[in-house]
Design a protein around this motif. Structure first.
Motif, PDB file in Angstrom:
ATOM      1  N   SER A  78     -23.718  31.431  70.698  1.00 18.58           N
ATOM      2  CA  SER A  78     -24.018  31.835  72.067  1.00 18.58           C
ATOM      3  C   SER A  78     -24.575  30.655  72.861  1.00 18.58           C
ATOM      4  CB  SER A  78     -25.019  32.997  72.055  1.00 18.58           C
ATOM      5  OG  SER A  78     -26.268  32.565  71.539  1.00 18.58           O
ATOM      6  N   ASP A  79     -25.252  30.960  73.975  1.00 15.56           N
ATOM      7  CA  ASP A  79     -25.832  29.908  74.798  1.00 15.56           C
ATOM      8  C   ASP A  79     -26.937  29.146  74.058  1.00 15.56           C
ATOM      9  OD1 ASP A  79     -27.393  32.215  74.806  1.00 15.56           O
ATOM     10  OD2 ASP A  79     -28.272  31.777  76.757  1.00 15.56           O
ATOM     11  N   HIS A 105     -19.494  32.316  73.221  1.00 12.27           N
ATOM     12  CA  HIS A 105     -20.189  33.174  74.175  1.00 12.27           C
ATOM     13  C   HIS A 105     -21.369  32.441  74.813  1.00 12.27           C
ATOM     14  CE1 HIS A 105     -17.852  36.565  72.626  1.00 12.27           C
ATOM     15  NE2 HIS A 105     -18.132  36.119  71.415  1.00 12.27           N
ATOM     16  N   GLY A 107     -21.534  31.313  77.887  1.00 13.85           N
ATOM     17  CA  GLY A 107     -21.753  31.786  79.245  1.00 13.85           C
ATOM     18  C   GLY A 107     -22.234  30.702  80.192  1.00 13.85           C
ATOM     19  N   ASP A 108     -22.803  31.134  81.302  1.00 13.56           N
ATOM     20  CA  ASP A 108     -23.223  30.207  82.349  1.00 13.56           C
ATOM     21  C   ASP A 108     -24.385  29.312  81.914  1.00 13.56           C
ATOM     22  OD1 ASP A 108     -21.345  31.127  84.267  1.00 13.56           O
ATOM     23  OD2 ASP A 108     -22.594  32.871  84.650  1.00 13.56           O
ATOM     24  N   GLY A 134     -16.648  33.279  78.580  1.00 11.15           N
ATOM     25  CA  GLY A 134     -17.491  34.157  79.383  1.00 11.15           C
ATOM     26  C   GLY A 134     -18.128  33.464  80.570  1.00 11.15           C
ATOM     27  N   ILE A 135     -17.462  32.413  81.068  1.00  9.85           N
ATOM     28  CA  ILE A 135     -17.988  31.664  82.205  1.00  9.85           C
ATOM     29  C   ILE A 135     -17.633  32.381  83.505  1.00  9.85           C
ATOM     30  CG2 ILE A 135     -17.949  29.449  83.415  1.00  9.85           C
ATOM     31  CD1 ILE A 135     -17.030  28.192  80.781  1.00  9.85           C
ATOM     32  N   ARG A 136     -18.581  32.453  84.410  1.00  8.85           N
ATOM     33  CA  ARG A 136     -18.332  33.064  85.711  1.00  8.85           C
ATOM     34  C   ARG A 136     -18.651  32.062  86.822  1.00  8.85           C
ATOM     35  NH1 ARG A 136     -17.144  38.390  85.754  1.00  8.85           N
ATOM     36  NH2 ARG A 136     -17.293  39.477  83.757  1.00  8.85           N
ATOM     37  N   ASN A 162     -11.396  32.477  81.902  1.00  9.58           N
ATOM     38  CA  ASN A 162     -12.747  32.772  82.387  1.00  9.58           C
ATOM     39  C   ASN A 162     -12.609  33.355  83.797  1.00  9.58           C
ATOM     40  OD1 ASN A 162     -14.666  31.594  80.284  1.00  9.58           O
ATOM     41  ND2 ASN A 162     -13.406  29.804  80.717  1.00  9.58           N
TER      42      ASN A 162
END
Length: 291
Positions: A78-79, A105, A107-108, A134-136, A162
């Motif tokens: 994860s992050d 995972h 993410g940002d 899972g990047i937004r 993404n």
């Protein structure tokens, strides 16, 4: 049996070897004994988790580590694991030059940490794969800031699968149009981009001379307006774009496993062949219950 001598240890492919957090720690301990010998390491499809990635990240903090390519797709971190990796790269930013982190995972939060590494003057990273992470839209601003940096050496960026959307692409475009941006290849397949975002991207690419040579927009809903804008930009004499992929023909969707739980890409053919179920064998879960 011990590890082979350094002369035979330049490249290691350990993809889909059922390596877990515990065995990942053992591997990291072995690598730390002679970190300068390993140039490439592929751990694709292993369940390292955050703990395993943190142990491996400690190896990269060693100044003698000369690893150039690192594959960690679908390693279930994860992050937190991404932050540990980013911290290690800041300690020894001269390596690696290629980093593959798809199907994780982070993410940002994790991407923001990595973006800070790209700004480091000593960072030599030129290829970064972050597809299916899972990047937004939130992290697009951090990536754009990294692309604008005079110190960034990034020439290839993969953000496919993404959900960036038009808002995220607008933020990313701010970095693409900067004269300091050195990016040559950008992959944005299936990123939820519409003709509005495509118009913004076209404006960013062709308003100033861009270094971009390849652009992949497959699987997005560009519409006639977006394609028209891109086509008009190709006529610009300053345009260096050599390859533009925007159609859906022959574009295969992600495998079923991705749609179910984002575990993508699938294991290689050799793994599937060695783990094939014998014909006629009935799994215990499929066997009929005894009456």
């Amino acid at each position: 049996m011990g590890l082979k001598p350094p002369s035979f240890f330049g490249t290691r492919n350990l993809s889909v070897c059922e390596i877990t957090e515990r065995s990942g720690a053992v591997l990291a301990s072995a690598l730390s004994s002679n970190p300068s010998s390993l140039k490439e390491l592929d751990l694709t499809g292993n369940h390292l988790g955050d703990t395993g990635v943190k142990k491996l990240s400690a190896v990269h903090e060693d100044p003698s580590c000369k690893q150039e390519k690192l594959w960690l797709p679908d390693c279930r971190f994860s992050d937190q694991g991404c932050s540990a990796l980013a911290s290690a790269l800041c300690s020894n930013p001269s390596t690696p030059t290629e980093l593959y982190l798809s199907c994780s995972h982070q993410g940002d939060t994790g991407v923001t940490k990595l973006s800070a590494v790209l700004k480091d003057p000593s960072c030599k990273l030129d290829k970064l794969q972050l597809s299916v992470c899972g990047i937004r839209e939130q992290s697009c601003a951090a990536l754009a800031s990294a692309l604008c940096s005079n110190h960034s050496s990034l020439i290839e960026l993969d953000l496919s699968y993404n959900h960036l959307g038009d808002t995220g692409l607008k933020k990313l475009s701010a970095g693409l149009k900067d004269p300091s941006c050195k990016l040559e290849k950008l992959l944005l397949s299936e990123c939820g981009i519409t003709e509005q975002g495509c118009t913004i991207l076209a404006s960013a690419l062709f308003s100033n001379p861009s270094s971009l040579k390849e652009l992949n927009l497959r699987g997005n809903h560009l519409g006639d307006t977006g394609v028209t804008k891109l086509s008009a930009g190709l006529k610009d004499p300053n345009c260096k774009l050599e390859k533009l992929l925007s159609y859906r023909r022959n574009h295969l969707p992600p495998p079923r496993s991705y749609r179910r739980n984002h575990h993508w890409p699938p294991p290689p053919r050799s793994y599937r062949r060695n783990h094939r179920q014998p014909r006629g064998e009935v799994r215990s879960s499929d066997a009929p219950a005894h009456m």
